[in-house]
Each structure stands twice: as C-alpha cells, then as structure tokens.
Design a protein around this motif. Structure first.
Motif, mmCIF file in Angstrom:
data_model
loop_
_atom_site.group_PDB
_atom_site.id
_atom_site.type_symbol
_atom_site.label_atom_id
_atom_site.label_comp_id
_atom_site.label_asym_id
_atom_site.label_seq_id
_atom_site.Cartn_x
_atom_site.Cartn_y
_atom_site.Cartn_z
ATOM 1 N N VAL A 150 0.839 -1.194 0.000
ATOM 2 C CA VAL A 150 0.000 0.000 0.000
ATOM 3 C C VAL A 150 0.878 1.250 0.000
ATOM 4 C CG1 VAL A 150 -1.694 1.329 1.320
ATOM 5 C CG2 VAL A 150 -1.938 -1.159 1.118
ATOM 6 N N PHE A 151 1.943 1.210 0.801
ATOM 7 C CA PHE A 151 2.876 2.342 0.835
ATOM 8 C C PHE A 151 3.441 2.611 -0.558
ATOM 9 C CE2 PHE A 151 7.346 3.569 0.842
ATOM 10 C CZ PHE A 151 7.284 4.796 1.476
ATOM 11 N N ASP A 152 3.900 1.573 -1.233
ATOM 12 C CA ASP A 152 4.475 1.751 -2.569
ATOM 13 C C ASP A 152 3.457 2.356 -3.527
ATOM 14 O OD1 ASP A 152 6.930 0.735 -1.799
ATOM 15 O OD2 ASP A 152 6.463 -1.316 -2.416
ATOM 16 N N GLY A 153 2.214 1.916 -3.390
ATOM 17 C CA GLY A 153 1.170 2.449 -4.258
ATOM 18 C C GLY A 153 0.885 3.914 -3.988
ATOM 19 N N VAL A 154 0.815 4.278 -2.713
ATOM 20 C CA VAL A 154 0.548 5.672 -2.353
ATOM 21 C C VAL A 154 1.679 6.578 -2.830
ATOM 22 C CG1 VAL A 154 0.236 7.291 -0.439
ATOM 23 C CG2 VAL A 154 -0.878 5.052 -0.368
ATOM 24 N N VAL A 155 2.921 6.144 -2.592
ATOM 25 C CA VAL A 155 4.074 6.935 -3.002
ATOM 26 C C VAL A 155 4.120 7.088 -4.523
ATOM 27 C CG1 VAL A 155 6.613 6.958 -3.085
ATOM 28 C CG2 VAL A 155 5.436 6.400 -0.957
ATOM 29 N N ALA A 156 3.629 6.073 -5.229
ATOM 30 C CA ALA A 156 3.595 6.136 -6.698
ATOM 31 C C ALA A 156 2.467 7.024 -7.202
ATOM 32 C CB ALA A 156 3.444 4.735 -7.279
ATOM 33 N N GLY A 157 1.636 7.547 -6.283
ATOM 34 C CA GLY A 157 0.572 8.458 -6.672
ATOM 35 C C GLY A 157 -0.732 7.782 -7.038
ATOM 36 N N LYS A 158 -0.889 6.511 -6.700
ATOM 37 C CA LYS A 158 -2.102 5.785 -7.042
ATOM 38 C C LYS A 158 -3.220 6.068 -6.043
ATOM 39 C CE LYS A 158 0.319 1.924 -9.262
ATOM 40 N NZ LYS A 158 0.547 0.448 -9.244
ATOM 41 N N GLY A 186 4.317 7.524 11.141
ATOM 42 C CA GLY A 186 4.213 8.865 11.702
ATOM 43 C C GLY A 186 3.968 9.914 10.642
ATOM 44 N N ALA A 187 3.241 9.539 9.590
ATOM 45 C CA ALA A 187 2.963 10.460 8.489
ATOM 46 C C ALA A 187 1.483 10.826 8.485
ATOM 47 C CB ALA A 187 3.342 9.831 7.156
ATOM 48 N N GLU A 192 3.765 13.549 2.938
ATOM 49 C CA GLU A 192 4.719 13.205 3.990
ATOM 50 C C GLU A 192 5.303 11.817 3.768
ATOM 51 O OE1 GLU A 192 3.369 13.770 7.987
ATOM 52 O OE2 GLU A 192 2.506 15.730 7.553
ATOM 53 N N LEU A 193 4.484 10.890 3.263
ATOM 54 C CA LEU A 193 4.993 9.554 2.940
ATOM 55 C C LEU A 193 6.075 9.640 1.866
ATOM 56 C CD1 LEU A 193 1.770 7.334 2.826
ATOM 57 C CD2 LEU A 193 3.531 7.389 4.604
ATOM 58 N N GLY A 194 5.819 10.451 0.855
ATOM 59 C CA GLY A 194 6.807 10.621 -0.206
ATOM 60 C C GLY A 194 8.096 11.211 0.313
ATOM 61 N N ALA A 195 7.970 12.192 1.226
ATOM 62 C CA ALA A 195 9.155 12.820 1.805
ATOM 63 C C ALA A 195 9.943 11.816 2.634
ATOM 64 C CB ALA A 195 8.741 14.012 2.662
ATOM 65 N N LEU A 196 9.235 10.955 3.392
ATOM 66 C CA LEU A 196 9.904 9.923 4.179
ATOM 67 C C LEU A 196 10.683 8.972 3.274
ATOM 68 C CD1 LEU A 196 7.293 8.879 6.908
ATOM 69 C CD2 LEU A 196 9.551 9.898 7.289
ATOM 70 N N ALA A 197 10.048 8.571 2.176
ATOM 71 C CA ALA A 197 10.703 7.659 1.248
ATOM 72 C C ALA A 197 11.967 8.279 0.656
ATOM 73 C CB ALA A 197 9.745 7.271 0.123
#
Length: 211
Positions: A150-158, A186-187, A192-197
């Motif tokens: 799910v994290f990978d999907g969110v960071v990819a903008g899905k 903690g995002a 914020e998830l993208g910034a963490l990545a």
C-alpha cells in the motif's frame, strides 16, 4: 554517552603528542594519545563525538595507511592530518580521501582548534544522519508486507481504488492498511509519505528494511 568531545592524537613524537594533549585538555576536550597506528587500532572507539589528529609520518603503517584502514572498516571518524614536512602530494591524497584538514608543524593553536571544530561538526552531522537512518529503517521494518505494498502504491501516486485493484483486495481494506501504515510511519499525508521515502533513499540508498 558523554557530551565532551574526545580527541584522539596519533603521533610518534612523544613531546609533540604530550604538548597537543595538554593544549586540547586545556581547551576542554577529553584526549587520548597513541604512539603509532597499531596502538590506536587496538583500542575500541567509544560511541561519542570525536575526531582524530593523525601524524602523516609514523613508524610502521603511515597516517595515510591508517586513514585507508579506517575507511575499509566503515569508520567515519573525521581525520585532521599533522605533518612536519611540506608534502603536497600526500596532502592532496589525504584531502581526496576525506580528511578535514592538513596542518603543518609547528601547529598554530587557532588553526588547530578551527580544524577540530570543523571535524567535530562533521562527526556530529554523520552521527545525526546515522540515527535518522536507523529510526527510518525501524519504522519501515514495522510495516507488514501488505502495508508495504500500500505504501508503494501511495508513493507512486495511485488512488486507493487503483491500489485495491492491483492488490486484488477490497478498497476498504486498502483504506484500513493505509491508515495503519501511516500511523506506524508517523505520516499525516501522502506528501509526507513521499518525503519519508526520499529521506530514507538519501540516507540508506534505498528504503527497504534491509537497507
């Protein structure tokens, strides 16, 4: 861990070494002196702010060889070289290998303290980056495999719907996994998830828990 910086001094000239230890002690530093590279390498390095004052010309392995050995061990202890010779080639080699400075003897007090200040600033920055990397690794390692997807999907903008379709699960399940994932990291938003990545990529080369 002590807040007082520790300065390691490796110099085979005992009178020079003692003089440096006294000067640095008077300046408020804790010090340790060594007469050769082997003596230094036998001692464990405590986990605290520190730097190394290293004579270029030593009996046995040279200062440059000690610098190389520390790098092979993954030791990031900043090095300030000291020399009684105007060896331009050695100074260039030392600086290319990451030395903070290259000072000629007799050492001027202000120049020495300035170099040590820069070395300790580098050491503290490296330690802070290491702590941040460890914290981010720990947070990402806490994710379950599904939360990671799910994290990978969110960071990819899905969108949640797109993530659900790709994973073959219900959208409500994605929403639940997304909420749990964001809490662990903690995002508060996708940004914020993208910034963490990106931060973890920069600190650890990649953001996988094994990085």
């Amino acid at each position: 861990m002590s807040d007082v910086a520790l300065i390691h001094v490796v110099d085979d000239d005992e009178s020079q070494r003692v003089a440096l230890l006294r000067l640095l002690g008077a300046a408020g530093f804790e010090t340790r002196g060594y007469g050769c590279t082997g003596e230094f390498l036998l001692q464990p390095l405590p986990d605290r702010p520190a730097c190394l004052l290293l004579d270029m010309h030593l009996p046995g392995p040279s200062g440059l060889e000690l610098q190389a050995a520390l790098q092979l061990r993954g030791c990031t202890l900043p090095v300030v070289f000291l020399t009684g010779y105007g060896d331009v080639a050695s100074s260039v080699q030392a600086m290319k290998a990451g030395a903070v400075d290259f000072l000629s003897k007799p050492i001027e007090r202000d120049a020495l303290l300035d170099a040590i200040g820069r070395a300790l600033a580098r050491d503290r920055a490296l330690r802070a980056a290491g702590r941040e990397a460890a914290d981010l690794r720990s947070r990402f390692a806490a994710l379950t495999p599904r939360e990671r997807e799910v994290f990978d999907g969110v960071v990819a903008g899905k969108l949640n719907k797109q993530i659900a379709e790709a994973m073959g699960i219900a959208e409500r399940t994605v929403k639940l996994q997304r909420a749990q994932m964001m809490r662990k990291l903690g995002a508060g938003s996708a940004a914020e998830l993208g910034a963490l990545a990106e931060r973890l990529k920069g600190l650890c080369a990649r953001y996988s828990p094994e990085a």
